[in-house]
Design an enzyme around this catalytic site. Structure first.
Site, PDB file in Angstrom:
ATOM      1  N   ASP A  67      37.498  39.567  46.119  1.00  0.00           N
ATOM      2  CA  ASP A  67      38.160  39.521  44.807  1.00  0.00           C
ATOM      3  C   ASP A  67      38.642  40.909  44.381  1.00  0.00           C
ATOM      4  O   ASP A  67      38.487  41.307  43.239  1.00  0.00           O
ATOM      5  CB  ASP A  67      37.234  38.934  43.733  1.00  0.00           C
ATOM      6  CG  ASP A  67      37.964  38.726  42.408  1.00  0.00           C
ATOM      7  OD1 ASP A  67      39.157  38.409  42.431  1.00  0.00           O
ATOM      8  OD2 ASP A  67      37.339  38.913  41.357  1.00  0.00           O
ATOM      9  N   GLY A  73      44.158  33.203  38.223  1.00  0.00           N
ATOM     10  CA  GLY A  73      43.961  33.181  39.666  1.00  0.00           C
ATOM     11  C   GLY A  73      42.681  32.508  40.103  1.00  0.00           C
ATOM     12  O   GLY A  73      42.602  31.988  41.228  1.00  0.00           O
ATOM     13  N   ARG A 109      41.399  48.237  42.737  1.00  0.00           N
ATOM     14  CA  ARG A 109      40.039  47.735  42.565  1.00  0.00           C
ATOM     15  C   ARG A 109      39.210  47.915  43.822  1.00  0.00           C
ATOM     16  O   ARG A 109      37.977  47.987  43.763  1.00  0.00           O
ATOM     17  CB  ARG A 109      40.069  46.264  42.162  1.00  0.00           C
ATOM     18  CG  ARG A 109      40.244  46.091  40.651  1.00  0.00           C
ATOM     19  CD  ARG A 109      40.496  44.684  40.222  1.00  0.00           C
ATOM     20  NE  ARG A 109      39.384  43.788  40.448  1.00  0.00           N
ATOM     21  CZ  ARG A 109      39.279  42.604  39.846  1.00  0.00           C
ATOM     22  NH1 ARG A 109      40.205  42.212  38.999  1.00  0.00           N
ATOM     23  NH2 ARG A 109      38.261  41.820  40.110  1.00  0.00           N
TER      24      ARG A 109
END
Length: 589
Positions: free
Chosen positions: A321, A201, A348
């Protein structure tokens, strides 16, 4: 009569030998079937799937080893991966018919005798010089089916080996590694199809989930994860993922990221694959207004044709991110007198999500770390974050000035996540999830960026910093009914390894300091530990063999923390690397 029976048995063996050239007693077993893999969570004499069952609860029903007897757990052997190819060892072993199959860094696969530690065979994939792995040269595990063992490689290939000999049966190209693609996840096998996700990615690739015929390696279907890209089914174009330009400006959907680099889980009850998707590309969110579907999401996929049943996006328009790749673990949520087919995900972004796995509707979401700056919470009705707009990194000053940084912000969690790749575990007896979390933040800023095939496509800079002086890692027992943390174990270094839980009231995980540790599943009390000689960032497993319960884990420090960890990387720079498989057992009384 006894002589007659013996003679008949000998005759049968000779007939088998004449037909096959191998005595029946020595003939290899047919290997695990599709049904065996679906039922693998209850198989206590083998570990047939990544996650110890397709739902990936990482729960063992074994009870010989428990909070009282674990003090008698002893090492029986250790197997070195050898050579100078150390780095991060993030694998989970597969165990079948007295053999342990384990992958190592640099795309290696070993078959080891589970009783003695003797190497049966080794396969070293020949890697080209131009591979571009984002976050260390790791491999997280293999898959087994019938007479083959499978794993994906850093140059974006999928290899099938004969599990008895290690000889290559087929070797298929998944994507072009020169464009930034790689593969690190353990494959998943459902109904004779081997299902994989890709990595890359950070290089502006297109995230994909693929299903191939496990016997031949031929592609059955492919589902891109970025809205606007076209899938395939049986060699022909199928449907478009979402709608073109619905949430991506211009042609950015062609380089949108969304890699599915952690692999997937499967729920036999709803016959659904669950794959998480990674960050959008580039990281600079000001270049791509919109939700940027289907990045930072969980996708529910039909395993027969690759169609998306539903999706849930944990971080729309991700600017930090916060990959949504973390595993979606199916479980039965017992709440208010009802049993709900649910799934849990420790994202995350710092929130623990409980979602109805039949339709993707959010049930609840709560923090599992102490500091979250990017959002004030999750709106239960809409399922969307309540953003703190001041915590989004600012746009660069101009599009042409490549040294013009945007406004820097301090954001928590850091981009390495409140939980990164390391898999959690769910214990249906305690009804708790055991989540390996990390407490850190980051200075992050945006920079101008232009896409170039095969080059890093970030448009951001960052420095990761610990939040507290006394710990970074925290193993936390989370109640999915309430979101409350029942107990926690704090660790000085980040936790980067997987978790195992058992019906013996135990939770196992490793630490970068080198320990494999066991905790009381109800209280969190540490009840056992062993020093392996290098950081443990693999996932432990347990099984029963010859009437005794065994535990195995891979040891070898590495992964993303030493490469991307900023100030945290400096704190752990003296941890020794390694590469070995440790096996322990509880001896018979």
């Amino acid at each position: 009569m006894k002589r007659l029976v013996t003679s008949l048995a000998l005759a049968a063996s000779l007939i088998a030998f004449s037909a096959t050239g191998v005595l029946a007693a020595d003939a290899p077993s047919a290997g695990p079937s599709s049904d065996d893999l679906l039922k693998s969570a209850t198989n206590t004499e083998a570990v047939l799937t990544y996650g110890m069952g397709p739902q990936a609860q990482r729960f063992s029903p074994l009870t010989d080893l428990n909070a009282d007897t674990v003090k008698k757990l002893v090492p029986v052997w250790s197997f070195s991966f050898g050579g100078e190819k150390q780095r991060g060892q993030e694998a989970q072993p597969i165990i079948y018919d007295g053999t342990i199959y384990v992958t190592g860094s640099y795309s290696r696969l070993y078959a080891v005798d589970a009783r003695t530690g003797h190497k049966k065979w080794e396969y070293n994939h020949r890697l080209p010089d131009g591979i571009m792995p984002c976050c260390d040269v790791v491999n997280r595990g293999a898959a087994i089916y019938k007479d083959k063992i499978y794993f994906a490689t850093l140059d974006a290939r999928l290899v099938a080996l004969n599990r008895e000999t290690g000889k290559v049966v087929w070797n298929k190209k998944l994507q072009e590694y020169k464009d930034g693609y790689s593969n690190t996840a353990a494959p998943l096998i459902i109904d004779g199809k081997i299902i994989t996700g890709n990595s890359g990615g950070e290089f502006g690739v297109i995230g994909m989930v693929e299903a191939r015929d496990a016997e031949t390696g031929e592609l059955v279907w492919q589902r891109p994860t970025i809205e606007g890209n076209v899938g395939t089914l049986n060699g022909k174009e199928s449907t478009v993922t979402g709608k073109i330009n619905a949430s991506w400006p211009g042609d950015m959907y062609k380089t949108g990221g969304g890699a599915t680099w952690l692999g997937g889980t499967y729920d036999p009850e709803t016959k659904t694959l669950f794959f998480g998707t990674g960050n959008p590309a580039p990281w600079n969110s000001h270049l791509r207004p919109g939700d940027n579907l289907y990045t930072s999401s969980t996708l529910a996929i039909d395993p027969d044709n690759g169609e998306i049943k539903w999706h849930y996006q944990t971080t729309p328009h991700d600017g930090w991110d916060f990959d949504g790749v973390n595993e979606f673990v199916s479980f039965d949520l017992k709440k208010d007198g009802k049993v709900i087919k649910a799934g849990g995900k420790a994202d995350r972004n710092g929130f623990f999500y409980v979602i109805d796995r039949t339709n993707g509707k959010l049930i609840n979401a709560s923090p599992f770390v102490t500091k979250i700056t990017w959002a004030k919470g999750i709106d239960i009705e809409t399922g969307r974050p309540i953003y703190n707009d001041d915590n989004r990194p600012g746009a660069p000053a101009t599009a042409d000035a490549h040294d013009a940084k945007g406004k820097s912000v301090f954001s928590a969690p850091a981009f390495l996540g409140a939980k990164n790749w390391m898999p959690m575990a769910y214990n249906p007896q305690t009804e708790l999830f055991y989540v390996p979390a990390n407490e850190w933040g980051m200075d992050i800023w945006n920079e101008p960026i232009t896409y170039k095939k095969g080059a890093a496509y970030l448009g951001a800079g960052f420095t990761i910093k610990p939040l507290y002086d006394d710990y970074i890692g925290a193993l936390r027992a989370v109640d999915p009914k309430t979101g409350k943390i029942v107990w926690e174990y704090k660790n000085p270094a980040p936790l980067w390894g997987g978790v195992l839980t058992t019906a013996g009231n135990l939770v196992f995980t490793g630490t970068p300091e080198g320990y494999l540790k066991a905790f009381d599943a109800k209280s969190g009390q540490e009840v056992w530990k062993f020093q392996t000689g290098s950081g443990v960032v693999g996932s432990p497993v347990t099984w029963k063999m010859d009437g005794e319960q065994y535990v195995a884990v891979v040891s070898g420090w590495g992964g993303a923390v030493p490469l991307w960890g900023g100030d945290v990387a400096k704190l752990v720079k003296d941890i020794n690397q390694g590469g070995s498989l440790w096996v322990f057992k509880l001896p018979k009384a």
